[in-house]
Design a protein around this motif. Structure first.
Motif, PDB file in Angstrom:
ATOM      1  N   VAL A 180      -6.577 -11.997  -5.273  1.00 26.08           N
ATOM      2  CA  VAL A 180      -5.907 -11.219  -6.319  1.00 26.08           C
ATOM      3  C   VAL A 180      -6.362  -9.770  -6.237  1.00 26.08           C
ATOM      4  CG1 VAL A 180      -5.455 -11.024  -8.791  1.00 26.08           C
ATOM      5  CG2 VAL A 180      -5.880 -13.279  -7.779  1.00 26.08           C
ATOM      6  N   GLU A 181      -5.407  -8.854  -6.333  1.00 20.45           N
ATOM      7  CA  GLU A 181      -5.704  -7.429  -6.335  1.00 20.45           C
ATOM      8  C   GLU A 181      -5.061  -6.761  -7.548  1.00 20.45           C
ATOM      9  OE1 GLU A 181      -6.301  -5.999  -1.746  1.00 20.45           O
ATOM     10  OE2 GLU A 181      -4.306  -5.833  -2.633  1.00 20.45           O
ATOM     11  N   LEU A 182      -5.715  -5.701  -8.039  1.00 20.32           N
ATOM     12  CA  LEU A 182      -5.165  -4.911  -9.133  1.00 20.32           C
ATOM     13  C   LEU A 182      -5.044  -3.451  -8.707  1.00 20.32           C
ATOM     14  CD1 LEU A 182      -5.948  -7.465 -10.832  1.00 20.32           C
ATOM     15  CD2 LEU A 182      -6.390  -5.886 -12.708  1.00 20.32           C
ATOM     16  N   THR A 183      -4.001  -2.814  -9.194  1.00 18.20           N
ATOM     17  CA  THR A 183      -3.780  -1.397  -8.946  1.00 18.20           C
ATOM     18  C   THR A 183      -3.459  -0.705 -10.262  1.00 18.20           C
ATOM     19  OG1 THR A 183      -2.865  -1.875  -6.744  1.00 18.20           O
ATOM     20  CG2 THR A 183      -2.376   0.283  -7.691  1.00 18.20           C
ATOM     21  N   ASN A 184      -4.096   0.428 -10.496  1.00 16.95           N
ATOM     22  CA  ASN A 184      -3.758   1.267 -11.640  1.00 16.95           C
ATOM     23  C   ASN A 184      -2.626   2.175 -11.187  1.00 16.95           C
ATOM     24  OD1 ASN A 184      -3.542   3.166 -13.667  1.00 16.95           O
ATOM     25  ND2 ASN A 184      -5.751   3.418 -13.938  1.00 16.95           N
ATOM     26  N   THR A 185      -1.391   1.768 -11.436  1.00 18.54           N
ATOM     27  CA  THR A 185      -0.244   2.536 -10.945  1.00 18.54           C
ATOM     28  C   THR A 185      -0.069   3.845 -11.704  1.00 18.54           C
ATOM     29  OG1 THR A 185       1.271   1.327 -12.402  1.00 18.54           O
ATOM     30  CG2 THR A 185       0.958   0.452 -10.188  1.00 18.54           C
ATOM     31  N   THR A 186      -0.585   3.928 -12.913  1.00 20.42           N
ATOM     32  CA  THR A 186      -0.496   5.168 -13.688  1.00 20.42           C
ATOM     33  C   THR A 186      -1.347   6.264 -13.057  1.00 20.42           C
ATOM     34  OG1 THR A 186      -0.082   3.964 -15.747  1.00 20.42           O
ATOM     35  CG2 THR A 186      -0.892   6.219 -15.942  1.00 20.42           C
ATOM     36  N   ALA A 187      -2.585   5.910 -12.671  1.00 20.55           N
ATOM     37  CA  ALA A 187      -3.511   6.897 -12.116  1.00 20.55           C
ATOM     38  C   ALA A 187      -3.496   6.938 -10.593  1.00 20.55           C
ATOM     39  CB  ALA A 187      -4.930   6.594 -12.597  1.00 20.55           C
ATOM     40  N   GLY A 188      -2.794   6.000  -9.970  1.00 24.52           N
ATOM     41  CA  GLY A 188      -2.768   5.959  -8.515  1.00 24.52           C
ATOM     42  C   GLY A 188      -4.077   5.497  -7.914  1.00 24.52           C
ATOM     43  N   ARG A 189      -4.778   4.594  -8.596  1.00 27.40           N
ATOM     44  CA  ARG A 189      -6.046   4.073  -8.090  1.00 27.40           C
ATOM     45  C   ARG A 189      -5.881   2.617  -7.681  1.00 27.40           C
ATOM     46  NH1 ARG A 189     -10.570   7.209  -9.349  1.00 27.40           N
ATOM     47  NH2 ARG A 189     -10.196   8.868 -10.858  1.00 27.40           N
ATOM     48  N   GLY A 190      -6.452   2.260  -6.537  1.00 28.11           N
ATOM     49  CA  GLY A 190      -6.393   0.900  -6.070  1.00 28.11           C
ATOM     50  C   GLY A 190      -5.527   0.782  -4.832  1.00 28.11           C
ATOM     51  N   PRO A 191      -5.296  -0.457  -4.380  1.00 26.15           N
ATOM     52  CA  PRO A 191      -5.689  -1.712  -5.025  1.00 26.15           C
ATOM     53  C   PRO A 191      -7.160  -2.049  -4.811  1.00 26.15           C
ATOM     54  CG  PRO A 191      -4.597  -2.165  -2.958  1.00 26.15           C
ATOM     55  CD  PRO A 191      -4.506  -0.678  -3.153  1.00 26.15           C
ATOM     56  N   VAL A 192      -7.705  -2.868  -5.726  1.00 30.91           N
ATOM     57  CA  VAL A 192      -9.061  -3.385  -5.599  1.00 30.91           C
ATOM     58  C   VAL A 192      -9.018  -4.893  -5.767  1.00 30.91           C
ATOM     59  CG1 VAL A 192     -10.097  -1.261  -6.479  1.00 30.91           C
ATOM     60  CG2 VAL A 192      -9.587  -3.131  -8.062  1.00 30.91           C
ATOM     61  N   ASN A 193      -9.993  -5.553  -5.187  1.00 26.21           N
ATOM     62  CA  ASN A 193     -10.060  -7.000  -5.271  1.00 26.21           C
ATOM     63  C   ASN A 193     -10.526  -7.429  -6.658  1.00 26.21           C
ATOM     64  OD1 ASN A 193     -10.970  -9.833  -4.844  1.00 26.21           O
ATOM     65  ND2 ASN A 193     -10.450  -9.358  -2.724  1.00 26.21           N
ATOM     66  N   ALA A 194      -9.851  -8.411  -7.231  1.00 26.59           N
ATOM     67  CA  ALA A 194     -10.185  -8.864  -8.582  1.00 26.59           C
ATOM     68  C   ALA A 194     -11.479  -9.660  -8.646  1.00 26.59           C
ATOM     69  CB  ALA A 194      -9.039  -9.715  -9.143  1.00 26.59           C
ATOM     70  N   SER A 195     -12.098  -9.926  -7.496  1.00 26.68           N
ATOM     71  CA  SER A 195     -13.393 -10.604  -7.490  1.00 26.68           C
ATOM     72  C   SER A 195     -14.538  -9.617  -7.670  1.00 26.68           C
ATOM     73  CB  SER A 195     -13.585 -11.367  -6.179  1.00 26.68           C
ATOM     74  OG  SER A 195     -13.692 -10.470  -5.086  1.00 26.68           O
ATOM     75  N   SER A 196     -14.233  -8.326  -7.709  1.00 30.96           N
ATOM     76  CA  SER A 196     -15.263  -7.289  -7.782  1.00 30.96           C
ATOM     77  C   SER A 196     -15.211  -6.567  -9.117  1.00 30.96           C
ATOM     78  CB  SER A 196     -15.073  -6.278  -6.636  1.00 30.96           C
ATOM     79  OG  SER A 196     -15.883  -5.138  -6.844  1.00 30.96           O
ATOM     80  N   VAL A 197     -16.205  -6.789  -9.958  1.00 28.80           N
ATOM     81  CA  VAL A 197     -16.240  -6.091 -11.246  1.00 28.80           C
ATOM     82  C   VAL A 197     -16.420  -4.592 -11.032  1.00 28.80           C
ATOM     83  CG1 VAL A 197     -18.735  -6.358 -11.606  1.00 28.80           C
ATOM     84  CG2 VAL A 197     -17.217  -6.140 -13.573  1.00 28.80           C
ATOM     85  N   ILE A 198     -17.149  -4.208  -9.998  1.00 31.93           N
ATOM     86  CA  ILE A 198     -17.336  -2.792  -9.701  1.00 31.93           C
ATOM     87  C   ILE A 198     -16.016  -2.176  -9.252  1.00 31.93           C
ATOM     88  CG2 ILE A 198     -18.572  -1.119  -8.291  1.00 31.93           C
ATOM     89  CD1 ILE A 198     -20.266  -2.614 -10.393  1.00 31.93           C
ATOM     90  N   GLY A 199     -15.283  -2.895  -8.419  1.00 28.03           N
ATOM     91  CA  GLY A 199     -13.978  -2.408  -7.993  1.00 28.03           C
ATOM     92  C   GLY A 199     -13.026  -2.234  -9.151  1.00 28.03           C
ATOM     93  N   LEU A 200     -13.009  -3.208 -10.057  1.00 32.56           N
ATOM     94  CA  LEU A 200     -12.121  -3.130 -11.220  1.00 32.56           C
ATOM     95  C   LEU A 200     -12.478  -1.936 -12.103  1.00 32.56           C
ATOM     96  CD1 LEU A 200     -11.914  -6.920 -12.138  1.00 32.56           C
ATOM     97  CD2 LEU A 200     -10.113  -5.516 -11.104  1.00 32.56           C
ATOM     98  N   LEU A 201     -13.748  -1.683 -12.290  1.00 33.93           N
ATOM     99  CA  LEU A 201     -14.160  -0.539 -13.107  1.00 33.93           C
ATOM    100  C   LEU A 201     -13.785   0.778 -12.433  1.00 33.93           C
ATOM    101  CD1 LEU A 201     -17.680  -1.721 -14.351  1.00 33.93           C
ATOM    102  CD2 LEU A 201     -15.547  -1.632 -15.649  1.00 33.93           C
ATOM    103  N   SER A 202     -13.747   0.764 -11.092  1.00 35.23           N
ATOM    104  CA  SER A 202     -13.389   1.994 -10.372  1.00 35.23           C
ATOM    105  C   SER A 202     -11.927   2.390 -10.583  1.00 35.23           C
ATOM    106  CB  SER A 202     -13.667   1.829  -8.879  1.00 35.23           C
ATOM    107  OG  SER A 202     -12.693   1.009  -8.250  1.00 35.23           O
ATOM    108  N   LEU A 203     -11.109   1.470 -11.105  1.00 32.42           N
ATOM    109  CA  LEU A 203      -9.723   1.810 -11.413  1.00 32.42           C
ATOM    110  C   LEU A 203      -9.625   2.791 -12.570  1.00 32.42           C
ATOM    111  CD1 LEU A 203      -7.978  -1.688 -11.144  1.00 32.42           C
ATOM    112  CD2 LEU A 203      -7.928   0.187  -9.482  1.00 32.42           C
ATOM    113  N   ALA A 204     -10.706   2.889 -13.363  1.00 30.81           N
ATOM    114  CA  ALA A 204     -10.731   3.795 -14.521  1.00 30.81           C
ATOM    115  C   ALA A 204      -9.470   3.637 -15.359  1.00 30.81           C
ATOM    116  CB  ALA A 204     -10.895   5.241 -14.052  1.00 30.81           C
ATOM    117  N   ALA A 205      -9.113   2.391 -15.643  1.00 31.87           N
ATOM    118  CA  ALA A 205      -7.860   2.086 -16.334  1.00 31.87           C
ATOM    119  C   ALA A 205      -8.046   2.149 -17.846  1.00 31.87           C
ATOM    120  CB  ALA A 205      -7.351   0.713 -15.919  1.00 31.87           C
ATOM    121  N   SER A 206      -7.346   3.058 -18.489  1.00 30.68           N
ATOM    122  CA  SER A 206      -7.431   3.246 -19.936  1.00 30.68           C
ATOM    123  C   SER A 206      -6.247   2.583 -20.639  1.00 30.68           C
ATOM    124  CB  SER A 206      -7.445   4.743 -20.264  1.00 30.68           C
ATOM    125  OG  SER A 206      -8.502   5.405 -19.593  1.00 30.68           O
ATOM    126  N   ARG A 207      -6.322   2.580 -21.939  1.00 28.08           N
ATOM    127  CA  ARG A 207      -5.218   2.041 -22.735  1.00 28.08           C
ATOM    128  C   ARG A 207      -3.905   2.765 -22.379  1.00 28.08           C
ATOM    129  NH1 ARG A 207      -5.008   1.501 -29.371  1.00 28.08           N
ATOM    130  NH2 ARG A 207      -3.159   0.180 -29.455  1.00 28.08           N
TER     131      ARG A 207
END
Length: 239
Positions: A180-207
């Motif tokens: 599983v991968e997540l991408t912050n399409t609003t900020a253009g960050r990612g994709p990152v692997n959903a197994s990585s909490v550090i990767g997910l935090l690097s998305l800097a995804a806000s409300r």
């Protein structure tokens, strides 16, 4: 499950780091031992560290996380005098961040190698969020190709994808046979692997940021739906 030994010059610091990290875990907690302080004061004791490592001999391996440089020397000596022979790695990651990454990874069933890498890279999310320009890609380790399942949703919880939702997402994604991968399409960050909490935090995804969820593997559809439901429910943080 991987065991964790926290080596600190201060018992209070070690306990605080452990308590903070355990706030990120939902369900079974990984085995953690603390070897901190020396002779009732500040310092580290190789014998106490060796005992903590030996106490985790039935785990699938042990990650030792230290605070200051001299703690690494004590941990190295502990490896020479311990009675057990199971695999042990001394992390080079920052104490608090590495502890959080390791606890979340261990609770999700990650391997010692993966947890070691996560702990070592634990400052990357903080570094990423201090940059003014977004990254086009952060930590993409998945082979190219169209995902088997995909969805995109808007974050509705007040603080977005901070540490606790990220750890919940790691554990949820880990329940499925899918990458599983997540991408912050609003900020253009990612994709990152959903197994990585550090990767997910690097998305800097806000409300209100939009998050795309992609998955490949036998359980791709189920994994995407499970993560999608977490987002729609605000990760349980909606009043």
């Amino acid at each position: 499950m991987i065991g964790i030994v926290l080596v600190s010059h201060s018992e209070a610091l070690a306990n605080a780091a452990m308590d903070l990290a355990l706030q990120m875990v939902h369900g079974t907690q990984p085995p953690i031992r603390i070897a901190a302080g020396a002779a009732g004061g500040f310092g580290t004791d190789a014998t106490a560290i060796a005992s903590a490592i030996d106490d985790l001999a039935t785990t699938d391996g042990v990650l030792v996380i230290t605070d200051l440089g001299s703690a690494i020397l004590s941990a190295s000596l502990a490896l020479e005098i311990r009675a057990s022979t199971h695999q042990v790695v001394i992390s080079d990651g920052p104490f608090v961040e590495a502890t959080t990454a390791a606890v979340v990874g261990a609770a999700a069933g990650s391997s010692l190698a993966d947890i070691t890498a996560e702990a070592s890279n634990a400052l990357s999310a903080k570094k990423t969020q201090t940059l003014t320009a977004p990254h086009a890609s952060v930590g993409n380790d998945t082979a190219p190709g169209s995902p088997a399942a995909s969805a995109e949703e808007r974050l509705i919880n007040p603080m977005g994808l901070h540490a606790r939702p990220a750890s919940l997402l790691v554990q949820t994604a880990g329940e499925f046979s899918a990458d599983v991968e997540l991408t912050n399409t609003t900020a253009g960050r990612g994709p990152v692997n959903a197994s990585s909490v550090i990767g997910l935090l690097s998305l800097a995804a806000s409300r209100n940021d939009r998050i795309r969820i992609d998955a490949n593997g036998p359980d791709a559809s189920q994994a995407v739906n499970a993560v999608k439901q977490l987002v729609l429910q605000g990760f349980g943080e909606l009043s």
